[in-house]
Design an enzyme around this catalytic site. Structure first.
Site, PDB file in Angstrom:
ATOM      1  N   THR A 146       0.835  -1.205   0.000  1.00 28.40           N
ATOM      2  CA  THR A 146       0.000   0.000   0.000  1.00 28.40           C
ATOM      3  C   THR A 146       0.868   1.253   0.000  1.00 28.40           C
ATOM      4  O   THR A 146       0.667   2.159  -0.808  1.00 28.40           O
ATOM      5  CB  THR A 146      -0.940  -0.016   1.229  1.00 28.40           C
ATOM      6  OG1 THR A 146      -1.733  -1.199   1.165  1.00 28.40           O
ATOM      7  CG2 THR A 146      -1.838   1.203   1.268  1.00 28.40           C
ATOM      8  N   SER A 204       5.431  -6.472  -1.725  1.00 30.20           N
ATOM      9  CA  SER A 204       4.980  -6.640  -0.351  1.00 30.20           C
ATOM     10  C   SER A 204       5.529  -7.950   0.201  1.00 30.20           C
ATOM     11  O   SER A 204       5.383  -8.999  -0.423  1.00 30.20           O
ATOM     12  CB  SER A 204       3.452  -6.650  -0.317  1.00 30.20           C
ATOM     13  OG  SER A 204       3.009  -6.961   0.969  1.00 30.20           O
ATOM     14  N   HIS A 250       4.665  -9.815   2.881  1.00 29.93           N
ATOM     15  CA  HIS A 250       3.804 -10.877   3.434  1.00 29.93           C
ATOM     16  C   HIS A 250       3.131 -11.725   2.361  1.00 29.93           C
ATOM     17  O   HIS A 250       2.491 -12.735   2.664  1.00 29.93           O
ATOM     18  CB  HIS A 250       2.791 -10.313   4.436  1.00 29.93           C
ATOM     19  CG  HIS A 250       1.647  -9.538   3.851  1.00 29.93           C
ATOM     20  ND1 HIS A 250       0.390 -10.079   3.704  1.00 29.93           N
ATOM     21  CD2 HIS A 250       1.568  -8.265   3.407  1.00 29.93           C
ATOM     22  CE1 HIS A 250      -0.413  -9.144   3.202  1.00 29.93           C
ATOM     23  NE2 HIS A 250       0.272  -8.042   3.007  1.00 29.93           N
ATOM     24  N   THR A 262      12.385   5.378  11.836  1.00 28.59           N
ATOM     25  CA  THR A 262      13.379   4.373  12.224  1.00 28.59           C
ATOM     26  C   THR A 262      13.092   3.057  11.525  1.00 28.59           C
ATOM     27  O   THR A 262      11.954   2.576  11.543  1.00 28.59           O
ATOM     28  CB  THR A 262      13.355   4.194  13.763  1.00 28.59           C
ATOM     29  OG1 THR A 262      13.623   5.459  14.345  1.00 28.59           O
ATOM     30  CG2 THR A 262      14.376   3.172  14.227  1.00 28.59           C
ATOM     31  N   CYS A 276      -9.856  -5.992   0.605  1.00 28.35           N
ATOM     32  CA  CYS A 276     -10.396  -4.636   0.766  1.00 28.35           C
ATOM     33  C   CYS A 276     -11.868  -4.576   0.413  1.00 28.35           C
ATOM     34  O   CYS A 276     -12.601  -3.777   0.969  1.00 28.35           O
ATOM     35  CB  CYS A 276      -9.623  -3.659  -0.102  1.00 28.35           C
ATOM     36  SG  CYS A 276      -7.896  -3.718   0.281  1.00 28.35           S
TER      37      CYS A 276
END
Ligand SMILES: Cc1ncc(COP(=O)(O)O)c(C=O)c1O
Length: 388
Positions: free
Chosen positions: A70, A195, A197, A233, A321
């Site tokens: 995203t 991405s 995952h 960070t 989504c």
């Protein structure tokens, strides 16, 4: 449980998890610190950057860490638009919401957004793209593989059209990276979203490939990490796990692709032959190795998912989504599907940890469930379903 929702997320690989643990326990330093804790963290980040670059044949300096697909998509669209050049973005009607929503926002700020249509297989016609390009086009963004129906676009043709006109080309490759070979140099890609995952890495981490020479403005400002392009960070453990996941994907790509394709083809073949009035959606040939997407006429896909879950099988209708937004799939609408066809859709996405036996068990369960649901179907008369 039989997990057939690998397009939504994947099981973390054991080696990925093990690679992350030291960075959650002993090596907790901030990569910006000068002392050895900091230096160790920095070294781990740069190693991961190389592992990710290798998977797509990029340079390590072209990899920007983000919080996932995203953010990568948002950074590409808004980063290009932020530098003042953006007047028009050309994208497609079947993109993920992580493209469509930032496009809506940019449209409010005066950027023209052109949405390319797709055919009934969910494919963009590269010739159509040519008709939409103009002198003010600042970015073309067309996804690599669709998350719902699995269609894989003609990326090299699309990229060539953009390259010839010196228009930056971005692709949301979240569903494709690690599953099919991707060489950003050979394909002529300027920006690409990944991405972690989706390829057996941890959640909340991803990357945007930005070809050297392509200028984007930062979307997140602060301490200047990632060469000022993405402050905050660094999440060292996640970055390390993501790098490891990419290394594993690269080393096993051909073997895994062949294995998952075999499972997918067994599933498609059995479903189409053993259950009446079913169609396969998406492009039959140019599709992601792990994607099978069907319409079972006269059945409600959500009922199917609930019943499958009772049998211990995890499936989906499509994009995660669309569940949140409670609207009919924009992808299937763009493909010209009727309301009934959209209602009866089911997505089964396989992964490297699935077994052939699980596929067989899924088909047996599906046969029973579809027959049962059709016996209560309001469309029973209309379709006079034959017995399974
Ligand atoms: C095509 C596509 N793009 C973007 C995303 C968003 O990725 P992430 O979950 O890493 O934010 C997804 C997730 O489902 C996706 O399938």
């Amino acid at each position: 449980m039989i997990y057939l929702d690998n397009a939504a997320s994947t099981q973390i690989h054991e080696d990925v998890l093990n690679s992350m643990l030291p960075y959650l326990k002993e090596q907790y330093g901030n990569a910006s610190s000068i002392h050895r804790y900091g230096r160790l963290a920095r070294k781990a980040i740069e190693k991961a950057r190389k592992q990710i670059a290798l998977l797509i044949n990029a340079e390590p300096s072209e990899i920007l860490f983000t919080s996932g697909g995203t953010e990568s998509n948002n950074t590409a669209l808004r980063g290009i638009s932020g530098n003042g050049a953006s007047k028009q973005i050309v994208t497609s009607l079947i993109e993920h919401d992580a493209i469509l929503e930032p496009c809506k926002q940019l449209a409010k700020n005066g950027v023209d957004i052109d949405y390319l249509p797709v055919d009934k297989f969910g494919m963009v016609d590269p010739l159509e793209l040519e008709n939409h390009l103009s002198e003010k086009t600042s970015l073309v963004s067309i996804m690599f593989g669709n998350n719902e129906v699995g269609s894989v676009q003609k990326i090299s043709e699309i990229a060539k059209i953009c390259n010839d006109r010196k228009i930056p080309f971005h692709t949301d490759a979240v569903q494709a990276v690690g599953k099919i070979p991707i060489d950003v140099k050979e394909l002529g890609i300027d920006l690409l979203s990944i991405s972690s995952h989706k390829l057996h890495g941890p959640k909340g981490i991803g990357a945007l490939f930005i070809k050297n020479g392509i200028k984007i403005d930062p979307v997140i400002l602060g301490g200047g990490q990632e060469h000022g392009l993405r402050s905050g960070t660094e999440n060292v453990a996640n970055i390390v796990g993501f790098g490891k996941a990419c290394e594993i994907a690269k080393n096993n790509l051909d073997e895994n692709r062949a294995y998952v394709t075999k499972l997918r083809d067994i599933l498609i073949e059995k479903v189409l032959h053993e259950i009446p009035q079913v169609t396969l959606n998406g492009d039959p040939k140019s599709r992601l190795p792990n994607n099978a997407h069907f319409t079972f006429l006269g059945v409600n896909g959500e009922d199917l998912i609930i019943k499958l879950d009772e049998y211990g099988i995890a499936a989906s209708t499509g994009s995660a989504c669309s569940v949140n937004t409670q609207r009919a799939s924009h992808v299937l609408q763009a493909m010209g599907f009727s309301h009934e066809q959209i209602t009866g859709s089911l997505r089964l996405t396989m992964g490297i940890f699935n077994k052939e036996k699980e596929i067989e068990e899924t088909v047996i369960a599906l046969k029973k469930i579809v027959e049962e649901l059709r016996s209560f179907s309001p469309f029973k008369e209309k379709y006079s379903f034959s017995k399974v």
